[in-house]
Design a protein around this motif. Structure first.
Motif, short mmCIF file in Angstrom:
data_model
loop_
_atom_site.label_atom_id
_atom_site.label_comp_id
_atom_site.label_asym_id
_atom_site.label_seq_id
_atom_site.Cartn_x
_atom_site.Cartn_y
_atom_site.Cartn_z
N GLU A 35 110.06 17.29 26.70
CA GLU A 35 111.52 16.83 26.53
C GLU A 35 112.56 17.74 26.36
O GLU A 35 113.89 17.61 27.03
CB GLU A 35 111.50 15.77 25.50
CG GLU A 35 112.70 14.97 25.17
CD GLU A 35 113.22 14.19 26.28
OE1 GLU A 35 114.29 13.96 26.26
OE2 GLU A 35 112.35 13.87 27.19
N LYS A 36 112.58 18.87 25.43
CA LYS A 36 113.33 19.77 25.20
C LYS A 36 113.88 20.36 26.44
O LYS A 36 115.15 20.60 26.65
CB LYS A 36 112.88 20.77 24.18
CG LYS A 36 113.03 20.04 22.84
CD LYS A 36 112.69 21.00 21.88
CE LYS A 36 112.58 20.20 20.49
NZ LYS A 36 112.21 21.70 19.22
N LEU A 37 112.84 20.91 27.22
CA LEU A 37 113.35 21.48 28.63
C LEU A 37 113.93 20.63 29.42
O LEU A 37 114.70 20.89 30.32
CB LEU A 37 111.87 22.11 29.24
CG LEU A 37 111.61 23.43 28.32
CD1 LEU A 37 109.91 23.68 28.87
CD2 LEU A 37 112.57 24.66 28.72
N ARG A 38 113.52 19.42 29.76
CA ARG A 38 114.14 18.56 30.77
C ARG A 38 115.70 17.97 30.35
O ARG A 38 116.63 18.02 31.03
CB ARG A 38 113.33 17.00 30.48
CG ARG A 38 113.74 16.13 31.72
CD ARG A 38 113.31 14.64 31.46
NE ARG A 38 113.83 14.41 30.21
CZ ARG A 38 115.07 13.84 29.71
NH1 ARG A 38 116.05 13.61 30.69
NH2 ARG A 38 115.12 13.25 28.61
N ARG A 39 115.81 17.83 28.89
CA ARG A 39 117.07 17.78 28.41
C ARG A 39 118.17 18.96 28.82
O ARG A 39 119.39 18.78 29.14
CB ARG A 39 117.10 17.51 27.04
CG ARG A 39 118.55 17.04 26.43
CD ARG A 39 118.38 16.51 24.98
NE ARG A 39 117.40 15.82 24.67
CZ ARG A 39 116.24 16.33 23.54
NH1 ARG A 39 116.43 17.39 22.93
NH2 ARG A 39 115.27 15.47 23.31
N PHE A 40 117.58 20.06 28.38
CA PHE A 40 118.17 21.38 28.67
C PHE A 40 118.63 21.39 30.04
O PHE A 40 119.81 21.67 30.50
CB PHE A 40 117.35 22.63 28.32
CG PHE A 40 117.96 23.92 28.89
CD1 PHE A 40 119.15 24.41 28.22
CD2 PHE A 40 117.75 24.39 30.21
CE1 PHE A 40 119.73 25.77 28.61
CE2 PHE A 40 118.28 25.56 30.76
CZ PHE A 40 119.10 26.23 29.95
N PHE A 41 117.63 21.19 31.27
CA PHE A 41 118.36 21.33 32.50
C PHE A 41 118.99 19.97 33.09
O PHE A 41 119.73 20.26 34.19
CB PHE A 41 116.94 21.22 33.31
CG PHE A 41 116.19 22.61 33.47
CD1 PHE A 41 116.72 23.64 33.77
CD2 PHE A 41 115.01 22.71 32.78
CE1 PHE A 41 116.16 25.14 33.78
CE2 PHE A 41 114.28 23.86 32.62
CZ PHE A 41 114.71 25.23 33.18
N ASP A 42 118.67 18.66 32.37
CA ASP A 42 119.56 17.58 32.75
C ASP A 42 120.87 17.83 32.35
O ASP A 42 121.87 17.73 33.14
CB ASP A 42 118.93 16.44 32.17
CG ASP A 42 117.62 15.86 32.79
OD1 ASP A 42 117.48 16.16 34.10
OD2 ASP A 42 117.01 14.87 32.00
#
Length: 52
Positions: A35-42
């Motif tokens: 989730e943290k990585l997805r949020r960063f890239f989003d």
């Protein structure tokens, strides 16, 4: 994006050790780290496209 593994981990809010282990397949990614990585890239409007 020109980020090192250390920079990406710091900006995403996970440890560099964990990120490295995820990348190498030494341990499965956790839902929280994902989730943290997805949020960063989003937030940076990065899109991933499947190879097939």
């Amino acid at each position: 994006m020109g980020l090192s593994q250390v920079e990406l981990a710091r900006k995403a809010g996970i440890t560099q050790k964990a990120l490295g282990e995820f990348e190498l397949g030494k341990r499965p990614i956790t839902a929280r780290a994902n989730e943290k990585l997805r949020r960063f890239f989003d937030e940076r409007q990065v899109q991933f496209i499947a190879a097939n």
